[in-house]
Design a protein around this motif. Structure first.
Motif, mmCIF file in Angstrom:
data_model
loop_
_atom_site.group_PDB
_atom_site.id
_atom_site.type_symbol
_atom_site.label_atom_id
_atom_site.label_comp_id
_atom_site.label_asym_id
_atom_site.label_seq_id
_atom_site.Cartn_x
_atom_site.Cartn_y
_atom_site.Cartn_z
ATOM 1 N N PRO A 102 -40.495 -80.152 -41.761
ATOM 2 C CA PRO A 102 -40.322 -80.838 -43.039
ATOM 3 C C PRO A 102 -39.332 -81.971 -42.890
ATOM 4 C CG PRO A 102 -39.094 -78.785 -43.018
ATOM 5 C CD PRO A 102 -39.856 -78.839 -41.743
ATOM 6 N N ARG A 128 -42.263 -83.561 -42.966
ATOM 7 C CA ARG A 128 -43.265 -84.256 -42.176
ATOM 8 C C ARG A 128 -42.617 -84.935 -40.994
ATOM 9 N NH1 ARG A 128 -47.870 -83.491 -43.397
ATOM 10 N NH2 ARG A 128 -48.662 -83.409 -45.515
ATOM 11 N N PHE A 153 -58.943 -75.148 -34.156
ATOM 12 C CA PHE A 153 -59.950 -74.532 -35.024
ATOM 13 C C PHE A 153 -59.944 -73.014 -34.933
ATOM 14 C CE2 PHE A 153 -62.272 -78.583 -33.717
ATOM 15 C CZ PHE A 153 -61.639 -79.309 -34.695
ATOM 16 N N ILE A 158 -54.302 -71.224 -40.099
ATOM 17 C CA ILE A 158 -54.958 -72.153 -41.006
ATOM 18 C C ILE A 158 -54.853 -71.554 -42.401
ATOM 19 C CG2 ILE A 158 -57.194 -73.111 -41.697
ATOM 20 C CD1 ILE A 158 -57.942 -73.202 -38.757
ATOM 21 N N GLY A 159 -54.367 -72.304 -43.333
ATOM 22 C CA GLY A 159 -54.175 -71.755 -44.679
ATOM 23 C C GLY A 159 -52.749 -71.305 -44.903
ATOM 24 N N PRO A 184 -50.199 -76.568 -42.808
ATOM 25 C CA PRO A 184 -51.186 -77.588 -42.518
ATOM 26 C C PRO A 184 -51.641 -77.514 -41.062
ATOM 27 C CG PRO A 184 -49.280 -78.532 -43.623
ATOM 28 C CD PRO A 184 -48.922 -77.133 -43.277
ATOM 29 N N VAL A 185 -52.888 -77.832 -40.848
ATOM 30 C CA VAL A 185 -53.407 -77.807 -39.481
ATOM 31 C C VAL A 185 -52.932 -79.028 -38.719
ATOM 32 C CG1 VAL A 185 -55.454 -76.488 -39.939
ATOM 33 C CG2 VAL A 185 -55.466 -78.948 -40.275
ATOM 34 N N PRO A 223 -48.173 -88.860 -41.402
ATOM 35 C CA PRO A 223 -48.732 -87.655 -41.997
ATOM 36 C C PRO A 223 -50.246 -87.784 -42.098
ATOM 37 C CG PRO A 223 -47.674 -89.001 -43.669
ATOM 38 C CD PRO A 223 -47.348 -89.623 -42.348
ATOM 39 N N PRO A 224 -50.954 -86.667 -42.036
ATOM 40 C CA PRO A 224 -52.395 -86.737 -42.175
ATOM 41 C C PRO A 224 -52.766 -87.315 -43.542
ATOM 42 C CG PRO A 224 -51.659 -84.472 -41.778
ATOM 43 C CD PRO A 224 -50.439 -85.313 -41.890
ATOM 44 N N SER A 280 -54.408 -85.172 -46.601
ATOM 45 C CA SER A 280 -53.698 -84.129 -47.314
ATOM 46 C C SER A 280 -52.876 -84.707 -48.460
ATOM 47 C CB SER A 280 -52.791 -83.367 -46.363
ATOM 48 O OG SER A 280 -51.812 -84.225 -45.845
ATOM 49 N N ASP A 281 -52.455 -85.941 -48.326
ATOM 50 C CA ASP A 281 -51.659 -86.531 -49.386
ATOM 51 C C ASP A 281 -52.523 -87.285 -50.395
ATOM 52 O OD1 ASP A 281 -49.393 -85.518 -48.400
ATOM 53 O OD2 ASP A 281 -48.799 -87.295 -47.296
ATOM 54 N N ALA A 303 -62.673 -71.875 -37.962
ATOM 55 C CA ALA A 303 -61.603 -72.575 -38.684
ATOM 56 C C ALA A 303 -61.572 -72.273 -40.181
ATOM 57 C CB ALA A 303 -61.727 -74.077 -38.454
ATOM 58 N N ARG A 319 -63.371 -68.877 -46.266
ATOM 59 C CA ARG A 319 -63.475 -69.871 -47.328
ATOM 60 C C ARG A 319 -64.912 -69.879 -47.854
ATOM 61 N NH1 ARG A 319 -58.904 -73.155 -47.573
ATOM 62 N NH2 ARG A 319 -57.289 -71.955 -46.541
ATOM 63 N N PHE A 338 -63.073 -79.673 -42.903
ATOM 64 C CA PHE A 338 -61.907 -79.130 -42.214
ATOM 65 C C PHE A 338 -60.618 -79.796 -42.707
ATOM 66 C CE2 PHE A 338 -58.971 -79.207 -38.539
ATOM 67 C CZ PHE A 338 -58.743 -77.854 -38.447
ATOM 68 N N GLY A 358 -58.863 -77.113 -44.531
ATOM 69 C CA GLY A 358 -57.928 -76.589 -43.537
ATOM 70 C C GLY A 358 -56.497 -76.958 -43.856
ATOM 71 N N GLN A 359 -56.317 -78.023 -44.631
ATOM 72 C CA GLN A 359 -54.965 -78.460 -44.960
ATOM 73 C C GLN A 359 -54.390 -77.693 -46.132
ATOM 74 O OE1 GLN A 359 -53.406 -81.056 -43.437
ATOM 75 N NE2 GLN A 359 -54.980 -82.287 -42.510
ATOM 76 N N VAL A 360 -55.272 -77.057 -46.899
ATOM 77 C CA VAL A 360 -54.796 -76.388 -48.098
ATOM 78 C C VAL A 360 -53.965 -75.180 -47.695
ATOM 79 C CG1 VAL A 360 -55.474 -75.138 -50.159
ATOM 80 C CG2 VAL A 360 -56.767 -77.140 -49.439
ATOM 81 N N VAL A 361 -52.753 -75.152 -48.155
ATOM 82 C CA VAL A 361 -51.896 -74.010 -47.888
ATOM 83 C C VAL A 361 -52.022 -73.059 -49.062
ATOM 84 C CG1 VAL A 361 -49.552 -73.259 -47.471
ATOM 85 C CG2 VAL A 361 -50.356 -75.409 -46.518
ATOM 86 N N ARG A 362 -52.563 -71.899 -48.780
ATOM 87 C CA ARG A 362 -52.807 -70.950 -49.865
ATOM 88 C C ARG A 362 -51.510 -70.330 -50.337
ATOM 89 N NH1 ARG A 362 -58.155 -67.613 -47.968
ATOM 90 N NH2 ARG A 362 -59.620 -68.920 -49.088
ATOM 91 N N ALA A 410 -50.614 -66.813 -49.092
ATOM 92 C CA ALA A 410 -50.598 -66.554 -47.660
ATOM 93 C C ALA A 410 -49.202 -66.122 -47.216
ATOM 94 C CB ALA A 410 -51.021 -67.793 -46.903
ATOM 95 N N THR A 411 -49.153 -65.062 -46.471
ATOM 96 C CA THR A 411 -47.866 -64.645 -45.924
ATOM 97 C C THR A 411 -48.037 -64.434 -44.431
ATOM 98 O OG1 THR A 411 -48.435 -62.387 -46.433
ATOM 99 C CG2 THR A 411 -47.008 -63.514 -47.989
ATOM 100 N N TYR A 448 -40.623 -74.326 -41.170
ATOM 101 C CA TYR A 448 -41.756 -74.586 -40.301
ATOM 102 C C TYR A 448 -41.860 -73.440 -39.319
ATOM 103 C CZ TYR A 448 -38.224 -76.083 -37.005
ATOM 104 O OH TYR A 448 -37.158 -76.139 -36.195
#
Lengths: 189, 358
Positions: free
Chosen positions: A10, A12, A86, A91-92, A95-96, B15-16, B19-20, B59, B63, B331, B335-339, B342-343, B353
């Motif tokens: 963080p 980023r 992949f 994932i989830g 971020p990947v 940054p990707p 995602s933003d 991947a 979902r 993807f 794939g970028q979605v952070v649920r 999720a733990t 991180y």
């Protein structure tokens, strides 16, 4: 830890701040040479050996290792690279990573795969890599070579060849390249 | 095989973009040049996946993706479904024509009902422009526009860009993964035909122009949109013969008779005479110029039979790349979605991180 992974810190992207040089460039070369000897000894030669480096930190090590093996046994060793983005189990959760090139040089069915990575930590990358390899054919065996084993395993994974065993704190970062091994921290920018 | 070039410094890493920019892909303008480049780069990885003995990766395991198509489609729907399945997502297929919409249920109620079953992404095709944007406002899931009315068809434009980049990289004899989007700078693209009714044209123009290509529209006056405000085109021509020798890519559009294109023309034959890519016209193209068509082709109308099957015609390659490009889009968006729920140790480390090596 390779550069692209640092992007995840963080907010980023973080900066790697080196603290201690643990291995000099010559030490890394010596470790690769020793691992090469161990591979030849354990497998009684290099029949069916394929070297696969994990993106991104393992790739330069894999190419160097293959080169040393080739010089040692005067034969050719196929070498490839594998990206496991992949196949990761996180994932989830976060971020990947942007993925890197995967290039497997041959059908892996019946081959002896030497998987190469820079740092063995939780074991999750290796788990992902084993699943990925299975999609390329049923290898006769997979052996794992790492430059640094830093502990903190979360899965039952064990390396076959280790450059250096290095106990670390969880929040430290290990930077491995052909220019040496450095222990430090990643600091958010 | 040589080792790849070293990665850029952390300072240069960006940054990707996807995602933003948002969780949805509704228009090419959501992406910008950077986002398009990201999709193309990730598509390379999925083209490699397609070449594997087992062309499937886990991947997006767990979902759920719904294809909600209120219009007929073969290639787009199958392409999206193939893409989702190769990512190990579960795919629900929903044809509006055979659904409760027929019993009088509104689109909103239908969408919310499906969403209540727990869906991560809607892939929406609809005859009304803006329908996917509406759906995006109704649900929490990611929405991907698979073509809405005359508006946009962003994944088509992305796969067209990918195909052009791939072919140009092959010609230059370098791996496509080493191609950025530099090949598009100054690339001359002619988009020919029914521009007014074409969502492919709008997305294509935006994407090609964003990457630096020069886009010319070639169409009879009646099939040019009434206003070209916001269309980053370098010119409009009504003379295909004059344009063809000077283009690198000749992109043909389907004459959309189902949207009433026929009533803008004296006759289909006259359209073909003026704007169809006949064998004679194909001869006017410069050596190496590419012929593209989003499909489905009206053979003998906008493209002659013989031309469609020429080696320079990329129609089938566009379809093949479509799967990889849509995998990349899915993807990057899912794939970028952070649920939230999720733990795991990776997220629990406390310093924000997770360990990623080893």
């Amino acid at each position: 830890m390779a550069e692209r992974e640092r992007r995840l810190t963080p907010p980023r992207g973080g900066v790697f701040v080196p603290r201690v040089q643990v291995l000099a460039p010559e030490d890394v070369q010596r470790a690769i040479t020793r691992i090469a000897h161990e591979i030849v000894e354990r497998n009684r030669g290099l029949d069916d050996v394929v070297v696969i480096g994990l993106q991104t930190g393992g790739v330069p090590l894999a190419f160097r290792l293959a080169q040393v093996l080739e010089e040692m046994e005067a034969t050719t060793v196929p070498v490839g690279m594998l990206d496991v983005a992949f196949y990761r189990d996180d994932i989830g959760i976060r971020p990947v990573l942007a993925e890197a090139i995967t290039a497997i040089p041959c059908d892996l069915a019946g081959q002896l795969v030497i998987l190469v990575d820079d740092v063995l930590f939780t074991g999750r990358t290796v788990r992902a890599a084993l699943n990925a390899l299975a999609d390329y054919g049923r290898a006769r065996a997979v052996q794992l070579a790492v430059m640094v084993d830093r502990g903190h395993r979360e899965l039952p994974v064990r390396p076959d060849y280790v450059g250096k065993n290095m106990p670390t704190r969880l929040d430290e970062q290990v930077d491995v390249s052909l220019d040496g091994v450095v222990l430090g921290d990643v600091v958010a920018r | 095989m040589t080792p790849p070039s070293p990665l850029p410094d952390a300072d240069e890493l960006k940054p990707p973009p996807l995602s933003d920019a948002g969780r949805h892909l509704l228009s090419i303008s959501d992406l910008g040049a950077e986002g398009i480049e990201e999709v193309l780069r990730v598509s390379d990885a999925f083209v490699e996946v397609a070449s594997r003995p087992i062309p499937k990766v886990p991947a997006l395991r767990g979902r759920t993706v719904v294809t909600l198509f209120a219009e007929e489609s073969t290639r787009t729907r199958l392409s999206f479904e193939t893409a989702a399945k190769r990512l190990s997502a579960d795919v629900l297929s929903f044809a509006v024509a055979s659904s409760s919409v027929k019993k009088g249920e509104s689109l909103r109620d239908t969408v919310e009902t499906v969403a209540a079953m727990g869906v991560d992404a809607f892939i929406v095709r609809h005859p009304s422009a803006g329908a996917p944007a509406q759906v995006a406002g109704w649900v929490d899931a990611t929405v991907i526009n698979a073509g809405d009315g005359w508006h946009e068809h962003p994944t088509q434009a992305l796969l067209d860009c990918y195909t052009i980049r791939q072919v140009l990289a092959e010609r230059a004899g370098r791996p496509v993964s080493e191609s950025g989007v530099g090949d598009f700078a100054g690339l001359r693209v002619a988009i020919v035909g029914d521009v007014a009714h074409s969502r492919v044209a709008r997305s294509g123009v935006l994407a090609f122009a964003a990457l630096g290509a020069e886009v010319t529209l070639v169409a009879p006056g009646s099939l040019v949109p009434p206003s070209l405000e916001g269309w980053p085109v370098t010119g409009v021509s009504h003379d295909l013969d004059a344009v063809l020798p000077h283009v690198d890519v000749c992109y043909l559009l389907r004459l959309q008779t189902e949207r009433g294109a026929g009533s803008f023309l004296p006759s289909i034959r006259e359209y073909t005479a003026g704007y169809g890519l006949t064998l004679r016209r194909a001869g006017l193209l410069a050596d190496g110029a590419l012929v593209m068509h989003p499909g489905p082709m009206n053979r003998g109308v906008e493209i002659a039979d013989e031309v469609a099957d020429l080696p320079r015609s990329l129609v089938l390659r566009q379809v093949a790349n479509g799967v990889a490009v849509r995998m990349a889009v899915l993807f990057l968006l899912l794939g970028q979605v952070v649920r939230g729920d999720a733990t795991g140790t990776v997220a629990d480390l406390g310093h924000g991180y997770g360990p990623v090596d080893g």
